[in-house]
Design a protein around this motif. Sequence first.
Motif, PDB file in Angstrom:
ATOM      1  N   GLU A   1       0.853  -1.194   0.000  1.00 36.64           N
ATOM      2  CA  GLU A   1       0.000   0.000   0.000  1.00 36.64           C
ATOM      3  C   GLU A   1       0.887   1.242   0.000  1.00 36.64           C
ATOM      4  OE1 GLU A   1      -2.399  -0.576   3.425  1.00 36.64           O
ATOM      5  OE2 GLU A   1      -3.970  -1.652   2.339  1.00 36.64           O
TER       6      GLU A   1
ATOM      7  N   SER B   1      -8.211  -2.831  -2.773  1.00 38.94           N
ATOM      8  CA  SER B   1      -8.415  -2.044  -1.559  1.00 38.94           C
ATOM      9  C   SER B   1      -8.726  -2.994  -0.412  1.00 38.94           C
ATOM     10  CB  SER B   1      -9.570  -1.051  -1.753  1.00 38.94           C
ATOM     11  OG  SER B   1      -9.896  -0.439  -0.520  1.00 38.94           O
ATOM     12  N   ALA B   2      -7.776  -3.118   0.524  1.00 41.77           N
ATOM     13  CA  ALA B   2      -7.959  -4.046   1.646  1.00 41.77           C
ATOM     14  C   ALA B   2      -9.062  -3.567   2.579  1.00 41.77           C
ATOM     15  CB  ALA B   2      -6.648  -4.198   2.415  1.00 41.77           C
ATOM     16  N   GLU B   3      -9.203  -2.248   2.705  1.00 39.48           N
ATOM     17  CA  GLU B   3     -10.200  -1.690   3.642  1.00 39.48           C
ATOM     18  C   GLU B   3     -11.606  -2.115   3.266  1.00 39.48           C
ATOM     19  OE1 GLU B   3     -11.700   2.698   5.288  1.00 39.48           O
ATOM     20  OE2 GLU B   3     -10.003   2.533   3.898  1.00 39.48           O
ATOM     21  N   HIS B   4     -11.894  -2.120   1.948  1.00 36.68           N
ATOM     22  CA  HIS B   4     -13.246  -2.451   1.505  1.00 36.68           C
ATOM     23  C   HIS B   4     -13.311  -3.787   0.783  1.00 36.68           C
ATOM     24  CE1 HIS B   4     -13.113   2.028   1.675  1.00 36.68           C
ATOM     25  NE2 HIS B   4     -14.255   1.840   2.318  1.00 36.68           N
ATOM     26  N   ALA B   5     -12.174  -4.492   0.696  1.00 36.76           N
ATOM     27  CA  ALA B   5     -12.106  -5.772  -0.030  1.00 36.76           C
ATOM     28  C   ALA B   5     -12.637  -5.622  -1.451  1.00 36.76           C
ATOM     29  CB  ALA B   5     -12.865  -6.857   0.727  1.00 36.76           C
ATOM     30  N   GLU B   6     -12.262  -4.518  -2.077  1.00 35.74           N
ATOM     31  CA  GLU B   6     -12.712  -4.228  -3.440  1.00 35.74           C
ATOM     32  C   GLU B   6     -11.575  -4.446  -4.429  1.00 35.74           C
ATOM     33  OE1 GLU B   6     -14.186  -0.268  -3.502  1.00 35.74           O
ATOM     34  OE2 GLU B   6     -16.116  -0.791  -2.587  1.00 35.74           O
TER      35      GLU B   6
ATOM     36  N   LYS C   1      -4.372   3.852  -0.196  1.00 32.06           N
ATOM     37  CA  LYS C   1      -5.590   3.036  -0.185  1.00 32.06           C
ATOM     38  C   LYS C   1      -5.406   1.706  -0.900  1.00 32.06           C
ATOM     39  CE  LYS C   1      -8.740   7.022  -0.450  1.00 32.06           C
ATOM     40  NZ  LYS C   1      -9.814   7.635  -1.285  1.00 32.06           N
ATOM     41  N   TYR C   2      -4.433   1.645  -1.836  1.00 30.46           N
ATOM     42  CA  TYR C   2      -4.412   0.511  -2.756  1.00 30.46           C
ATOM     43  C   TYR C   2      -3.105  -0.273  -2.734  1.00 30.46           C
ATOM     44  CZ  TYR C   2      -8.445   2.850  -4.896  1.00 30.46           C
ATOM     45  OH  TYR C   2      -9.659   3.441  -5.114  1.00 30.46           O
ATOM     46  N   GLN C   3      -3.269  -1.577  -2.950  1.00 32.27           N
ATOM     47  CA  GLN C   3      -2.183  -2.423  -3.406  1.00 32.27           C
ATOM     48  C   GLN C   3      -2.361  -2.568  -4.919  1.00 32.27           C
ATOM     49  OE1 GLN C   3      -2.872  -5.715  -0.240  1.00 32.27           O
ATOM     50  NE2 GLN C   3      -0.818  -6.082  -1.066  1.00 32.27           N
TER      51      GLN C   3
END
Length: 803
Positions: A707, A758-763, A781-783
């Motif tokens: 991230e 996005s790990a926070e929202h599993a999106e 926010k992103y990997q």
Amino acid sequence: MPCFITFYLFFLILVCPLYSFSSSVVCHFTLLSLFICCRIFVVGIGFFSLCFLMTSLGGQFSAKRPGDSPFTVRAEVFGGQESRGVLRKISDMLEVIMKRMDALSKLGNTTDNHRLDELSSALDRIQPIGLLERIQAIAQNMSDMAVRVEQILQRSIASDRVRDGTLGQCEIPKDPRYPDCPSKMNWMRARWTSDPCYTFYGVDGSDCSFLIYLSEVEWFCPPLAWRNQTATPTLKPPPKRQAVFQSDIGALLEQVGAGKESLSFMKRRIRRMAAQWASAARRLDDKLRNHWREQKRILVHVGFLTEESGDVFSPKVLKGGPLGEMVQWADILTALHVLGHNLKISVSLKELSLGVPPGRGSCPLTEPLPFDLIYTDYHGLKQMKQHMGLSLRKHKCHIRVIDTFGTEPAYNHEEYATRHGYRTNWGYWNLHGQQYMTMFPHTPDNSFMGFVAEELNETERLNIQRNKVNNMAVVYGKEASMWKGKEKFLAILNRYMEIHGTVYYETQRPPEVPAFVKNHGLLPQQELQQLLRKAKLFIGFGFPYEGPAPLEAIANGCIFLQPKFNPPHSSLNHDFFRGKPTSRKVSSQHPYAEQYIGRPHVITIDFNNSEEFDAAIREIMRINVEPFLPYEYTCEGMLERVHAYIQNQDFCSPEAPFPPVNSSWLSTPPGPFVLLPNSSILTWASNASSCPSWPPLSALRLLASLEGQSCVTACQSAALICEPALYRFINIKEAFSALDLQCDGVESEMNHLFPAFSAEHAECSLQQDPLLFSCAGSSAKYQRLCPCRDYRNGQVALCRDCL
């Protein structure tokens, strides 16, 4: 007003010969001059008017032939007698005028003072009362007559269309596949005279000609059923020819031309390096095993050297101005020539010949482009847009832009850049990211073009090692302004070494250069090489960024000492980079030298730390280094790289959709990716469906960034290079599951950071627009999903299987 002047002159011509003249000699000559001017003016106006009316009405007196177009005016028109009567009146009027002209001519040549006196007396008695009203009445009659003639023509055209059945054919078609057709028709009706190119393509102001143009030349209206499309001949592409390596540079030097100091500099460099290029060509030919190579027709338009762009470089060549761009362009020209391609070189708009129709560039090019590739720069790209107009949209896939600092996809995508604040004065051309070609391999989103540094033979290398002066330093800074504020660390350096400069000056030492510096003034390239071969140290002041000089110094056995930037310089915090289409963070004066060469040849320190600077100088005096030149900056390395680009990069052919239909892995987890042995990095499975690709899929290495980490950094941390050309193969939902990234949902969006997780929202987010595939950019926010690849030793631009 033009009508008033014209009829007033007519009045003088018709009336003046009837009266006498009794004024002074000066007035005689004045009136005679006026008569002569009036005669020339009226004859011109009369002749033009007659030609215009005859042209407009000429169709009325010609019988229609069987092969005439639907727009030809027939002889049997309404009001035909009326139009012929108008013509007879105009003819009679012109005949009277010409008779008066002859009389006036005789009067102008006579010496009969009595006749002149009578004419003058009559003129003196003329009363202007009512004259203006009479002229206005005549003008109104002429205007009414013109309206009447136009009505006759319109009725004639309408009659012909009814007879030929074309009235319905030329109505605007309602086709949902061509929604812009009605608006384009309205535009053509209002603006078709704005550019001569429309007439060149047969537009004559009629709706039928508009529809033919918009359906056959442009692409806004559907093909017309009543047009015989098969009659258009299909132009065959020119036959393919084999490229053969060339060692003779005579033809190249002749094409480069003369007349500018910048061109003279480039020609001197080409001559000096000719033997090295020829030797490199032989080695590459052996390496390719005489593999068949297609000869390309290539236009090289050096925009920044054109007068239209200001050409600020040429006057500065002999005054310490920047030479990096000219070094690179000279090497590009030589590489293309030595590889055996058919070159045309342009350094002015007059030489820029692309086969576009005459006019202002509003019409597209219908003939095939006369070149397979076009190398230019940002200045040239703007000039080509003005020259080609709509044609640029169709043919821009052939363009390669030489771009020193790079252009990232977020800045290149016009809509995205405008919407998200990435719009700058550069970029926004909607090109494929790899159509931009950089001086150093700092931006994987672009292609690395590079340049070359002179190589040393074994004898030269031994001489350098014997003749090195251990306490001699040369400063990287040809302009006096670069020396401002550098007194503190120069004083430290002066304690250990003799300092040499190459600063341009006209009459005396520039005040910015300290007295203890031995300044040689601006040196020719060969003399500068000799100076570098003696020096132990080449020291940079932080500017210019990423030039060729440090590599040349390292190749001549110098150690390059440069300042570290903390924080790194970028478009967010430094004026030089502000407005450039990149968010890249520059950590030192020469990041390539720092990252790809490093110690002992390159030492990067904080110049503001006096103790660190002092320690670095003492370290440099203790160590010895041999001349070093990365392979990718040799003549052979550049030939190898440019050859691979020309033969493999194709941005004109549409890519096959991916994933391909009926792929064997679509229904079989985990998809097309497998783990490399003893690694957490994924590669393309050998038994998965394969698609044509360059670089080949065998080079692909898939990994996820941390991230807040860009794909550039993520791939570098694995000793790999990010490869944007492979993004389309990982922009699939199977890539997330292969990396054990659990998605609650998968969406597609225009975002230069996607594909990403996005790990926070599993999106899981996929990329919607291929132009936004980008190795650059990061977000907390992103990997990011990163397509990395391996690379050849000494040639980071090419994978191991890419040649």
